[in-house]
Enzyme design. Structure first.
Site, PDB file in Angstrom:
ATOM      1  N   CYS A 113      30.754  30.937  39.201  1.00 19.09           N
ATOM      2  CA  CYS A 113      31.915  31.810  39.457  1.00 19.09           C
ATOM      3  C   CYS A 113      31.629  33.276  39.126  1.00 19.09           C
ATOM      4  CB  CYS A 113      33.127  31.325  38.677  1.00 19.09           C
ATOM      5  SG  CYS A 113      33.564  29.632  39.060  1.00 19.09           S
ATOM      6  N   HIS A 252      38.026  37.210  38.013  1.00 20.43           N
ATOM      7  CA  HIS A 252      37.787  35.904  38.630  1.00 20.43           C
ATOM      8  C   HIS A 252      39.084  35.105  38.549  1.00 20.43           C
ATOM      9  CE1 HIS A 252      36.278  32.155  39.846  1.00 20.43           C
ATOM     10  NE2 HIS A 252      36.370  31.598  38.646  1.00 20.43           N
ATOM     11  N   ASN A 282      40.655  28.423  42.793  1.00 18.55           N
ATOM     12  CA  ASN A 282      39.366  28.939  42.327  1.00 18.55           C
ATOM     13  C   ASN A 282      38.310  28.665  43.403  1.00 18.55           C
ATOM     14  OD1 ASN A 282      36.927  29.444  41.051  1.00 18.55           O
ATOM     15  ND2 ASN A 282      37.416  28.277  39.194  1.00 18.55           N
TER      16      ASN A 282
END
Ligand code: COA
Length: 325
Positions: A113, A252, A282
């Site tokens: 990520c 993020h 996500n």
């Protein structure tokens, strides 16, 4: 050293929407639980024939169009992904070929990520030193391909998508500061156990569902808040700024509660934070990239603004950078 900035952004999100209500029919969960615990309302899921390179190419074309740079004039392509089309060759080479970027060097970058922010900083080095005159940095993920759709602990969190940024030398502004961190002692908190050389695919690994994401959510939550905060503070300090000078934080998008806790400690008000987790969940390396792209498209980023990008992911890997737009 040359000054390096982002001169164009683009994105591609698959058409299919999977809502929390849809998930209620698949696992023992509820829209209320997902919304209050994560902030996610829906996510996008690829069509059968779509892989990471397909998403990446569409995002890249859109970003290139904004800059007027032709694919054949791109020097460097980095695709940040943990869901490449194949284990090898690199998805970036597939993108290079189909874009017609015949003079570009192309490779993938695996930093989960934090992949997009790692790739941005790598590309910055190439351009700053004159090795490349420009770069295409793409975050592209098909997390639905490694999600256990029977595991309510993980399947509600992830989605598919891609976004791209074109980097080049700029006369003013650009990437002002950066900080990247890694801690390999915590790999067990988030991983895809099988499919690599440690545990090649076998009947046994498939039977044990080892080709799906395994995650320790609570511990990751705590570390994400701590490390994203640290990265933000260091990047802001290295830029010679204070938190109040930041015009927009683009974090993020893993969990809205992680973001809230982090910005509260950082002393930045909610209005200065860009969120799109409610729409996409996500998307690993594509999350930060898509959030940046949408913030630009929506006019949330103005010339002269200080933008803070802040990422965190499996590895552990994390990092932040300040960009003067
Ligand atoms: C995963 C996460 C959303 C879980 O939220 P949480 O508030 O910590 O919830 P918990 O894990 O404490 O679980 C609470 C309960 O909800 C249950 N639960 C988990 N997923 C559920 C779901 N989708 N629907 C309903 N209940 C669920 C759990 O089984 C647990 O039940 P129990 O108390 O009976 O055991 C949260 O920990 C998180 O976001 N962590 C970070 C994950 C992350 O960022 N990963 C990627 C890093 S880039």
């Amino acid at each position: 050293m040359k000054r390096v900035g982002i001169i164009g952004v683009g994105k591609y999100l698959p058409k299919k929407i999977l809502s929390n209500r849809d998930l209620e029919k698949m696992v023992d969960t509820s829209d209320e639980w997902i919304t209050t615990r994560t902030g996610i309302k829906q996510r996008r899921i690829v069509a059968k024939e779509e892989a990471a390179s397909d998403l990446a190419i569409k995002a890249a074309r859109q970003a290139l169009k904004k800059t007027g740079i032709k694919p054949q004039n791109i020097d460097l392509i980095i695709v940040a992904t943990i869901t490449p089309d194949m284990q090898f060759p690199a998805t970036a080479t597939l993108v290079q070929n189909r874009l017609g970027a015949k003079d570009a060097i192309a490779f993938d970058l695996s930093a989960a990520c934090a992949g997009f922010i790692y790739a941005l900083i790598v590309a910055q080095q190439f351009i700053a030193r004159g090795t490349s005159k420009n770069a295409l940095v793409i975050g592209s993920e098909v997390l639905s391909s490694i999600t256990d759709w029977q595991d309510r602990n993980t399947c509600v969190l992830f989605g598919d998508g891609a976004a791209a940024a074109v980097l080049a030398e700029v006369k003013s502004g650009g990437i002002v500061s950066a900080y990247l961190g890694s801690d390999g002692s915590k790999t067990d908190l988030l991983m895809l156990p099988a499919g690599g050389s440690r545990l090649p695919a076998s009947r046994q690994t498939i039977g044990k569902k080892l080709h799906y994401i395994k995650m320790e959510g609570n511990e990751l939550f705590r570390l994400a808040v701590k490390l994203m905060l640290e990265a933000a503070q260091i990047a802001i300090k290295r830029a010679g700024l204070q938190a109040k000078d930041i015009d927009l934080v683009i974090p993020h998008q893993a969990n809205v509660r992680i973001i809230s806790a982090m910005i509260k400690r950082l002393g930045i008000p909610r209005e200065k934070v860009y969120l799109n987790i409610q729409r996409y969940g996500n998307m690993s390396s594509a999350s930060l990239a898509t959030a940046l792209c949408e913030a630009v498209e929506e006019g949330r980023v103005k010339k002269g603004d200080y933008i803070l990008l802040d990422g965190f992911g499996a590895g552990l890997v994390w990092g932040a950078c300040v960009i003067k737009w």
